[in-house]
Enzyme design. Sequence first.
Site, PDB file in Angstrom:
ATOM      1  N   ASP A 123       0.771  -1.183   0.079  1.00 47.46           N
ATOM      2  CA  ASP A 123       0.099  -0.057  -0.034  1.00 47.46           C
ATOM      3  C   ASP A 123       1.082   1.244   0.160  1.00 47.46           C
ATOM      4  OD1 ASP A 123      -2.207   1.959  -0.172  1.00 47.46           O
ATOM      5  OD2 ASP A 123      -3.244   0.739   1.792  1.00 47.46           O
TER       6      ASP A 123
HETATM    7  C1  NOJ Z   1      -4.265   3.817   0.216  1.00 45.13           C
HETATM    8  C2  NOJ Z   1      -5.206   2.992   0.262  1.00 45.13           C
HETATM    9  O1  NOJ Z   1      -5.008   2.416   1.419  1.00 45.13           O
HETATM   10  C3  NOJ Z   1      -5.314   2.148  -0.924  1.00 45.13           C
HETATM   11  O2  NOJ Z   1      -6.410   1.513  -0.642  1.00 45.13           O
HETATM   12  C4  NOJ Z   1      -5.213   3.039  -2.059  1.00 45.13           C
HETATM   13  O3  NOJ Z   1      -5.638   1.921  -3.126  1.00 45.13           O
HETATM   14  C5  NOJ Z   1      -4.034   3.454  -2.235  1.00 45.13           C
HETATM   15  N1  NOJ Z   1      -3.784   4.576  -1.104  1.00 45.13           N
HETATM   16  C6  NOJ Z   1      -3.544   4.231  -3.548  1.00 45.13           C
HETATM   17  O4  NOJ Z   1      -4.426   5.339  -3.774  1.00 45.13           O
END
Ligand code: NOJ
Length: 737
Positions: free
Chosen positions: A262
Site C-alpha cells: 500500500d
Molecule cells: C492508500 C489506500 O489504503 C489504498 O486502498 C489505495 O488503493 C492507495 N492508497 C492508492 O491510492
Amino acid sequence: MTMGRNKNFHPRVEDLLSRMTLREKIGQMVQVAGPKGGIPDALRRQLREGRIGSMLNVTEPAISCELQRIAVEESRLGIPLIIGRDVIHGCRTIFPIPLALAATWDPQAAETCARVAAREASAAGFHWTFAPMMDITRDPRWGRIAEGFGEDPYLASLFAAAMVRGFQGSDLSSPDTLAACAKHFAGYGAAEGGRDYDAAVLSENLLRDVYLPPFKAAVDANVATVMTAFNEINGVPATGSIHLLRKILREEWGFSGFVVSDWKSIEEMVNHGFCEDGRDAARKAVQAGVDMEMQSSTYSDHLEDLVATEEIREGLIDDAAAHILDIKFRLGLFGERPLYRAAVPGQPEREALLQAKNAALRSIVLLKNNGILPLSPETRRIAVVGPLADDPYEVLGTWNRDGRTEDTITPLAAIRSLLGEKTEILHAGGMKYSRSRDTTGFAQAVQCAREADVVIFFAGEEAILSGEGHSRAYLNLPGAQETLLDEVAATGTPIVLVVLAGRPLIIGKAAEKAAAVLYGWHPGTMGGPALADLIFGVESPSGKLPITFPKAEGQIPVYYAHKNTGRPPEKLSLTMIDDSPVRAYQSSLGDAARYLDIGYQPQYPFGYGLSYTKFEYSDLRLSAGTVLPGDTIQASVRLANSGTMEAEEVVQLYVRDVTGSLTRPVKELKGFQRIRLKPGEERIVRFYIETGKLGFHNSAMQYVVEPGRFTLWIGGDSQSSLMAEFHLLPTRDMNKR
Ligand code: NOJ
C-alpha cells in the site's frame, strides 16, 4: 536465475527477463504517483533508464500518454508502464459504495457495475484498479467500512469474486478490462477500536475463518494483483509478513499475480518498529514477497545494494519482476491494448446509468415502516428537507475520483421529475451540510414541514466522514441534524427518514421520530431516482443489511456470527438498569453476556430489511436428517408473497455447528437467493449444502468438518426462527444411516 519459475507465466516473460539488467528489473518493482502540470526532467530520465514500472494517480491525459511514450519508445527495452487508479465503485458513473453493493445481496449486479467501471476506466487510459477491497469488519467506527462488503465472510467472498470477474472480464488482454487488486491483505478491517491503520490482534483461526476467505475467493477468481495492508497483525506488519504473503498467498493458494504494497507501507514498517530504516524495510518487504513498492522509494534506493552485499538473493528480484511482467503481458500491454489513449472519462452512457440505478434500487434497505410507505404519488404537498436532499456531491460517497456532480440526479430532482407538476414540493434543506451546527435554516424547513402532508427528511453523513483515515467515535447523525429532526417532528407531520451514509449510524432515536426509515448508504450518481422509485412504490425495497447496526457505540463490536458464551442471555430473565432496585444483590439482575443498559440485541440485525409486500416462510424441509461427510444436503422452504405488491426477497440460509473441538459461531450464513414473486405467488426455494463447506480451522490449523449436530435456519434475516436440524455422521457410522 530461476528460469521457468512458474509454468503458467506468459511465454515471453523469461526471455524478456533474461535481457534485463538488475537495475531494470528493480525498476519494474517501482511505482510512483503521476506528476501534475508537466513531466519533470528527473522523471523523464528515470523512465528512459527503465527505473519505473508503474504509475498511479496520473490524471492528465496528455501527461499519461507522454509518460507511456517515453517508457515504450525511449527506454532500452521499451517495457510499458502499468497505470493504476482507485476505481473503487465506478469511474465516471459512480455506483453505490461497496457496502451498499453488498446490501443488494446480488453479486451479479456488482459484477455488472465493475464491468461498466472497467469499460469507462480503460477507455480513460487506466490498466489497473486498486479494487475490490474485501476487508471484513465488525466495526462501523472504521471509516473504510464503506469500501468493503460488510461483516460476513461468505457474503464478502461472493462479492469479491464477482467484482474481480467484472473488472477483469473473461480475457484480461481485451482492451476494455482492468487488472483487479484484492486489498488489503490482510486483517485491515480488524483495526483495534476501529481506528484506521491500527494494529489487528487476531488468532490464526479467526484470520483464516473470517478475514481471509474473500481473498481466497478473489485468488480463485484469478485476481491479477494483491495489495498488502497498512496494519500489523499480531506484531508483524502485513507488508513484511512472510506468513501471509509467501506461506498463505503463494504456497497455500498458488497466487501467481503480483503483490503491491500500500501507499508507503514498506517505509512505514520503520514507524511500526519492525524495521531499522528504509534499507531494512526494503529487505524485509522483498523477503516477504512484496513485488512492487507503491510511492515510497526504499526499493529504488536500496535493492541494488542489498543484492550487491548478498543480503538478498537476486533470484528474489527476478521473481518479483517476473510476476509484474507476466501481468503486463496478460493485460495486453505489449500488443493488444492501445497504449496512448488516455482521456478524461467521458459522459456516462445510458446503460451505465441504468445499471447504477438498478444497483442502488436493490441496495437501499427499508428499516421501518408503519405503513406510510410507499407514499401515494397523489400526495398533495410534500416537504423535502435535510442537508442531503439536494446535494449532488455527498451522495457519491468516498473514493469518488472521476465522478462528476453534474451527472448526479439528487433525491429532490428525482422526486420532482417522478411526480411532475401535480404535486407541490416544498424544499428547504434546513442545513447546508451534515456536520453544520448552524440552525438559521431550521425555521424554513420547519415551516415547509408544517405546511406539508408528509416530510421526506434526507439525513446522514457527508462523503468525507467515511473512507480512509476517517474513523468516528460517535456514530450519531452529525451536526445539528438530530435537533432539526426534533423540530420537524414537533410539527406532527409524519416523517419518512432517509439516511445516506458510508457506514451504519446509530439511528435508534431518530428512527423513533419517523414513520418510516430507508437506509440509502451513499448511493451514487443514480441514487436519487432509485430513492424516488422506492419512496413512491414504483418498486419495493429489497436490500438487506450486510452488517449489523448497533444500538450504541459501546456495543461495538456487535455481529451476528458471535460465540454463544457459557452465559447466553436469550433464555435468562434479566433485569435492565432502570428496573434494578438500589443496592440490589450482585447476581440478582441475571448474569449473562449483555449490557445492563442496552441488553444484547442490535438495533437491526444482519440480513434485515423490510419490503412493501409480505413474505411468508413455511414448510422448511431437509432431504435427510443425517448426512455423510462429502455429501450434499438439500434444504427447502416455501416462500409466499401474501402481500399486495410484486417484490423481491433475499432468502437466507444459516447453519450452526452446535458442538466443535473449537467453539463455533451461533450462526453462519451459508447460502442466499434473491427471489421475485408476484402477489399471491409462492415458490419452493431449494438450497444444496455441501457438507464440505461446513468446516473451520481447528487448533492444528487444519480445515476440518466435524461430525455432530447442526442447526439450520431459513428466513428473511439472521434472526429468523424457522429451523431444522441434521446430524453429520462420522464416516464409520455409514451403515447406521
Ligand atoms: C492508500 C489506500 O489504503 C489504498 O486502498 C489505495 O488503493 C492507495 N492508497 C492508492 O491510492
